[in-house]
Design an enzyme around this catalytic site. Structure first.
Site, PDB file in Angstrom:
ATOM      1  N   SER A 148       0.860  -1.186   0.000  1.00 29.27           N
ATOM      2  CA  SER A 148       0.000   0.000   0.000  1.00 29.27           C
ATOM      3  C   SER A 148       0.895   1.235   0.000  1.00 29.27           C
ATOM      4  CB  SER A 148      -0.861   0.004   1.271  1.00 29.27           C
ATOM      5  OG  SER A 148      -1.357   1.295   1.555  1.00 29.27           O
ATOM      6  N   TYR A 161      -3.222  -0.085  10.061  1.00 30.30           N
ATOM      7  CA  TYR A 161      -3.074  -0.453   8.646  1.00 30.30           C
ATOM      8  C   TYR A 161      -1.688  -0.078   8.146  1.00 30.30           C
ATOM      9  CZ  TYR A 161      -4.406  -0.613   3.669  1.00 30.30           C
ATOM     10  OH  TYR A 161      -4.490  -0.888   2.317  1.00 30.30           O
TER      11      TYR A 161
HETATM   12  P1  NAP Z   1     -11.785  -5.212  -0.173  1.00 36.66           P
HETATM   13  O1  NAP Z   1     -12.650  -4.763  -1.291  1.00 36.66           O
HETATM   14  O2  NAP Z   1     -12.132  -4.838   1.228  1.00 36.66           O
HETATM   15  O3  NAP Z   1     -11.598  -6.824  -0.250  1.00 36.66           O
HETATM   16  C1  NAP Z   1     -10.825  -7.433   0.742  1.00 36.66           C
HETATM   17  C2  NAP Z   1     -10.963  -8.924   0.552  1.00 36.66           C
HETATM   18  O4  NAP Z   1     -10.227  -9.586   1.583  1.00 36.66           O
HETATM   19  C3  NAP Z   1     -12.417  -9.382   0.665  1.00 36.66           C
HETATM   20  O5  NAP Z   1     -12.673 -10.401  -0.274  1.00 36.66           O
HETATM   21  C4  NAP Z   1     -12.461  -9.937   2.080  1.00 36.66           C
HETATM   22  O6  NAP Z   1     -13.422 -10.945   2.261  1.00 36.66           O
HETATM   23  C5  NAP Z   1     -11.081 -10.555   2.183  1.00 36.66           C
HETATM   24  N1  NAP Z   1     -10.722 -10.810   3.583  1.00 36.66           N
HETATM   25  C6  NAP Z   1     -10.693  -9.927   4.593  1.00 36.66           C
HETATM   26  N2  NAP Z   1     -10.307 -10.544   5.731  1.00 36.66           N
HETATM   27  C7  NAP Z   1     -10.090 -11.855   5.419  1.00 36.66           C
HETATM   28  C8  NAP Z   1      -9.674 -13.000   6.165  1.00 36.66           C
HETATM   29  N3  NAP Z   1      -9.410 -12.943   7.468  1.00 36.66           N
HETATM   30  N4  NAP Z   1      -9.555 -14.178   5.507  1.00 36.66           N
HETATM   31  C9  NAP Z   1      -9.843 -14.262   4.189  1.00 36.66           C
HETATM   32  N5  NAP Z   1     -10.236 -13.218   3.415  1.00 36.66           N
HETATM   33  C10 NAP Z   1     -10.351 -12.023   4.044  1.00 36.66           C
HETATM   34  O7  NAP Z   1     -10.308  -4.692  -0.408  1.00 36.66           O
HETATM   35  P2  NAP Z   1      -9.561  -4.232  -1.740  1.00 36.66           P
HETATM   36  O8  NAP Z   1      -9.699  -2.764  -1.877  1.00 36.66           O
HETATM   37  O9  NAP Z   1      -9.904  -5.141  -2.864  1.00 36.66           O
HETATM   38  O10 NAP Z   1      -8.067  -4.496  -1.252  1.00 36.66           O
HETATM   39  C11 NAP Z   1      -7.445  -5.735  -1.452  1.00 36.66           C
HETATM   40  C12 NAP Z   1      -6.046  -5.575  -0.907  1.00 36.66           C
HETATM   41  O11 NAP Z   1      -5.448  -4.417  -1.492  1.00 36.66           O
HETATM   42  C13 NAP Z   1      -6.002  -5.332   0.601  1.00 36.66           C
HETATM   43  O12 NAP Z   1      -4.848  -5.965   1.133  1.00 36.66           O
HETATM   44  C14 NAP Z   1      -5.842  -3.808   0.711  1.00 36.66           C
HETATM   45  O13 NAP Z   1      -5.198  -3.442   1.913  1.00 36.66           O
HETATM   46  C15 NAP Z   1      -4.981  -3.535  -0.468  1.00 36.66           C
HETATM   47  N6  NAP Z   1      -5.011  -2.181  -0.975  1.00 36.66           N
HETATM   48  C16 NAP Z   1      -6.188  -1.607  -1.361  1.00 36.66           C
HETATM   49  C17 NAP Z   1      -6.148  -0.321  -1.909  1.00 36.66           C
HETATM   50  C18 NAP Z   1      -7.386   0.393  -2.368  1.00 36.66           C
HETATM   51  O14 NAP Z   1      -7.287   1.608  -2.623  1.00 36.66           O
HETATM   52  N7  NAP Z   1      -8.504  -0.273  -2.494  1.00 36.66           N
HETATM   53  C19 NAP Z   1      -4.939   0.332  -2.071  1.00 36.66           C
HETATM   54  C20 NAP Z   1      -3.765  -0.289  -1.622  1.00 36.66           C
HETATM   55  C21 NAP Z   1      -3.822  -1.556  -1.093  1.00 36.66           C
HETATM   56  P3  NAP Z   1     -14.859 -10.545   2.892  1.00 36.66           P
HETATM   57  O15 NAP Z   1     -15.543  -9.674   1.902  1.00 36.66           O
HETATM   58  O16 NAP Z   1     -15.558 -11.860   3.112  1.00 36.66           O
HETATM   59  O17 NAP Z   1     -14.571  -9.805   4.184  1.00 36.66           O
HETATM   60  C1  GCO Z   2      -7.046   5.091   3.334  1.00 39.73           C
HETATM   61  C2  GCO Z   2      -7.145   4.193   2.130  1.00 39.73           C
HETATM   62  C3  GCO Z   2      -5.771   3.690   1.752  1.00 39.73           C
HETATM   63  C4  GCO Z   2      -5.876   2.746   0.571  1.00 39.73           C
HETATM   64  C5  GCO Z   2      -4.546   2.244   0.166  1.00 39.73           C
HETATM   65  C6  GCO Z   2      -3.635   3.326  -0.304  1.00 39.73           C
HETATM   66  O1  GCO Z   2      -7.958   5.060   4.159  1.00 39.73           O
HETATM   67  O2  GCO Z   2      -6.038   5.813   3.403  1.00 39.73           O
HETATM   68  O3  GCO Z   2      -8.016   3.113   2.389  1.00 39.73           O
HETATM   69  O4  GCO Z   2      -5.180   3.056   2.832  1.00 39.73           O
HETATM   70  O5  GCO Z   2      -6.674   1.655   0.894  1.00 39.73           O
HETATM   71  O6  GCO Z   2      -3.970   1.421   1.114  1.00 39.73           O
HETATM   72  O7  GCO Z   2      -2.511   2.718  -0.924  1.00 39.73           O
END
Ligand code: NAP
Ligand code: GCO
Length: 262
Positions: A148, A161
């Site tokens: 992230s 986080y």
């Molecule tokens: P999301 O929409 O919240 O999806 C997260 C997924 O992880 C969901 O399928 C959730 O399942 C699953 N999960 C959560 N806890 C779990 C557990 N204990 N065991 C198994 N599965 C679990 O998140 P996303 O935005 O797609 O993000 C995916 C990854 O990218 C995360 O690691 C997040 O930190 C990272 N990320 C996101 C962003 C962003 O801007 N979106 C940016 C940087 C990094 P359930 O729905 O059943 O809870």
């Molecule tokens: C926040 C956002 C971010 C993104 C991502 C950025 O609340 O700042 O959720 O954390 O999820 O991780 O790279």
């Protein structure tokens, strides 16, 4: 294709993407399937898993889905054993499953802090530990940790986080260091601000954070899950066999930019 493009193929590879019923994990898995991989994924929730399997089917992908809490080491070991038995040894692992809590530190309980770290940092350790032996036997492996921007920067309310994602950056470098000699490459992919359910609360039009992110991103937009697919394929393919311990930020330039003058 040609000798250069062929190196981006995932033909014949078995990929496990954690937490991939939707969101970033689903997009990465769908791209991996298009590149030739067999897709395995898990979700903590039975209903969401079933919805995920349906979504993959609608995309023409026969994905293997497993209900598994990635923080539960016994469940993870059982899932990996089942995958190895019924699908094959895992060539590619994407530690994608993750949660976030946006709570001011002084209002966050230690239990809530631990819960975020458990999913975002301890679980990638657990799942990586479960798949590495098979990769060693096979003579190769790719581990991609979904880091992230908070692996590099902090901001108010995301202490747990950021601590977890900062740790995940260093776990990435340590797996690289400890297992690079077995032809296992462990890299991170660092998404910027991406349109998924996790960021939906921040993207309400007119929400100050929404406008802030747009002003901080040279690309002038939120990222989409599609923006991550090319870099994710690269990190999972032979094309990145000499890339190890690297965090590839896919953030539209946020980390390079001081931000638009108000
Ligand atoms: P999301 O929409 O919240 O999806 C997260 C997924 O992880 C969901 O399928 C959730 O399942 C699953 N999960 C959560 N806890 C779990 C557990 N204990 N065991 C198994 N599965 C679990 O998140 P996303 O935005 O797609 O993000 C995916 C990854 O990218 C995360 O690691 C997040 O930190 C990272 N990320 C996101 C962003 C962003 O801007 N979106 C940016 C940087 C990094 P359930 O729905 O059943 O809870
Ligand atoms: C926040 C956002 C971010 C993104 C991502 C950025 O609340 O700042 O959720 O954390 O999820 O991780 O790279």
């Amino acid at each position: 294709m040609n000798q250069y493009l062929d190196r981006f193929s995932l033909q014949g590879k078995v990929a496990l993407i954690t937490g991939a019923s939707y969101g970033i994990g689903f997009a990465i898995a769908t791209a991996y399937a298009a590149a030739g991989a067999t897709i395995c994924f898990n979700d903590i929730n039975e209903e969401k898993l079933a919805n995920g399997i349906k979504a993959y089917e609608e995309a023409g992908i026969k994905a293997h889905g497993y209900v598994c809490d990635v923080t539960d080491e016994d469940a993870v070991n059982a899932m990996v054993a089942q995958i190895e038995k019924e699908v094959g040894v895992i060539d590619i692992l994407v530690n994608n499953a993750g949660i976030i809590s946006r709570t001011p530190m002084l209002e966050m309980s230690a239990a809530d802090f631990r819960k975020v770290v458990d999913v975002d940092l301890n679980a990638p350790f657990i799942v990586s530990k479960a798949v590495i032996p098979g990769m060693i036997k096979k003579g190769h492996g790719k581990i991609i940790n979904v880091c992230s921007m908070m692996s590099e920067l902090g901001r108010e309310t995301v202490s747990a986080y950021a601590a977890a994602k900062g740790g995940l950056k260093m776990l990435t470098k340590n797996i690289c260091s400890e297992y690079g000699g077995y032809n296992i490459q462990c890299n991170g992919i660092g998404p910027g601000y991406i349109e998924t359910p996790q960021t939906a609360p921040l993207r309400v039009p007119g929400h100050p954070f929404n406008d802030f992110i747009i002003s901080k991103t040279p690309a002038g937009r939120w990222g989409t899950t599609e923006d991550l697919t090319g870099p994710a394929i690269f990190l999972a393919s032979d094309a990145s066999d000499f890339v190890n311990g690297h965090i590839l930020y896919v953030d539209g330039g946020i980390l390079a930019y001081i931000g638009k003058q108000p």
